[in-house]
Design a protein around this motif. Sequence first.
Motif, short mmCIF file in Angstrom:
data_model
loop_
_atom_site.label_atom_id
_atom_site.label_comp_id
_atom_site.label_asym_id
_atom_site.label_seq_id
_atom_site.Cartn_x
_atom_site.Cartn_y
_atom_site.Cartn_z
N PHE A 1 0.84 -1.17 0.00
CA PHE A 1 0.00 0.00 0.00
C PHE A 1 0.89 1.23 0.00
O PHE A 1 1.94 1.24 0.62
CB PHE A 1 -0.90 0.01 1.23
CG PHE A 1 -1.83 -1.16 1.28
CD1 PHE A 1 -2.97 -1.16 0.51
CD2 PHE A 1 -1.56 -2.24 2.08
CE1 PHE A 1 -3.83 -2.24 0.54
CE2 PHE A 1 -2.42 -3.32 2.12
CZ PHE A 1 -3.57 -3.32 1.35
N MET A 2 0.42 2.27 -0.66
CA MET A 2 1.21 3.47 -0.75
C MET A 2 0.27 4.66 -0.64
O MET A 2 -0.79 4.68 -1.26
CB MET A 2 1.91 3.47 -2.12
CG MET A 2 2.84 4.60 -2.35
SD MET A 2 3.82 4.34 -3.84
CE MET A 2 2.61 4.04 -5.09
N ALA A 3 0.63 5.63 0.21
CA ALA A 3 -0.21 6.81 0.38
C ALA A 3 0.62 7.96 0.91
O ALA A 3 1.62 7.75 1.59
CB ALA A 3 -1.36 6.51 1.34
N ALA A 4 0.18 9.14 0.59
CA ALA A 4 0.82 10.34 1.14
C ALA A 4 0.36 10.53 2.58
O ALA A 4 -0.75 10.11 2.95
CB ALA A 4 0.47 11.55 0.31
N TYR A 5 1.18 11.14 3.41
CA TYR A 5 0.84 11.36 4.82
C TYR A 5 -0.22 12.45 4.93
O TYR A 5 -0.13 13.49 4.28
CB TYR A 5 2.08 11.75 5.60
CG TYR A 5 1.80 12.04 7.05
CD1 TYR A 5 1.56 11.01 7.93
CD2 TYR A 5 1.74 13.34 7.53
CE1 TYR A 5 1.29 11.25 9.27
CE2 TYR A 5 1.47 13.61 8.86
CZ TYR A 5 1.24 12.54 9.72
OH TYR A 5 0.97 12.79 11.04
N ALA A 6 -1.23 12.21 5.75
CA ALA A 6 -2.25 13.21 6.04
C ALA A 6 -2.34 13.34 7.56
O ALA A 6 -2.32 12.34 8.27
CB ALA A 6 -3.60 12.80 5.47
N VAL A 7 -2.45 14.55 8.06
CA VAL A 7 -2.55 14.78 9.49
C VAL A 7 -3.88 14.22 9.98
O VAL A 7 -4.94 14.53 9.43
CB VAL A 7 -2.45 16.30 9.80
CG1 VAL A 7 -2.62 16.54 11.30
CG2 VAL A 7 -1.13 16.86 9.30
N PRO A 8 -3.86 13.34 10.99
CA PRO A 8 -5.11 12.75 11.47
C PRO A 8 -5.99 13.75 12.19
O PRO A 8 -5.50 14.70 12.80
CB PRO A 8 -4.63 11.65 12.43
CG PRO A 8 -3.25 12.03 12.81
CD PRO A 8 -2.69 12.85 11.69
N THR A 9 -7.30 13.54 12.10
CA THR A 9 -8.26 14.38 12.83
C THR A 9 -9.15 13.47 13.65
O THR A 9 -9.39 12.32 13.29
CB THR A 9 -9.12 15.21 11.86
OG1 THR A 9 -9.81 14.31 10.98
CG2 THR A 9 -8.28 16.16 11.04
N ALA A 10 -9.66 13.97 14.75
CA ALA A 10 -10.54 13.19 15.62
C ALA A 10 -11.98 13.58 15.34
O ALA A 10 -12.35 14.75 15.39
CB ALA A 10 -10.19 13.45 17.07
N VAL A 11 -12.81 12.59 15.02
CA VAL A 11 -14.24 12.81 14.82
C VAL A 11 -15.00 11.69 15.51
O VAL A 11 -14.48 10.60 15.71
CB VAL A 11 -14.62 12.83 13.31
CG1 VAL A 11 -13.98 14.00 12.60
CG2 VAL A 11 -14.24 11.54 12.64
#
Length: 151
Positions: A1-11
């Motif tokens: 799997f390959m993905a760019a980093y995204a800042v996590p958010t809490a929902v």
Amino acid sequence: FMAAYAVPTAVSDPNGAVYQSAAPIVMSSADVINDGAVIQVGAYSMDDGNAVDHQYTTGQSFFTVKDRQPKIKLTKDSVSTAAEWTALTAGTNASLSATFGATAGNRLIHTAPVARREGVAIGERADRHTREISYGLYESVGDDQFKFLFN
């Protein structure tokens, strides 16, 4: 799997926490089909044998499966029928199938079309002599070393 980093958010989960509350299957005595012969085993384990290579460059991680050597281990109690021992010792290749659980929706079926016996070790479980039989899993056609079916 390959993905760019995204800042996590809490929902919050709009539907609330939903999970399967049924107890997991405990495998302590099950039938394994070895080329058509039913064999009662005391323990069953599988290692997918994946070797994963991780490369990281700024902002991206790459994971590559570079090797796969899956294995199955069956622990067989020494008290069994002659037919079961014949099925286990007759040859080095077999097709294996194991079903865990009996209730629809809570069953796992594990199949391996080409299993090659790699060794037999002596052991003990619950004051009984056992034999741990190791199999390497190989392809028969394409990428089919093993398959899991949840039903």
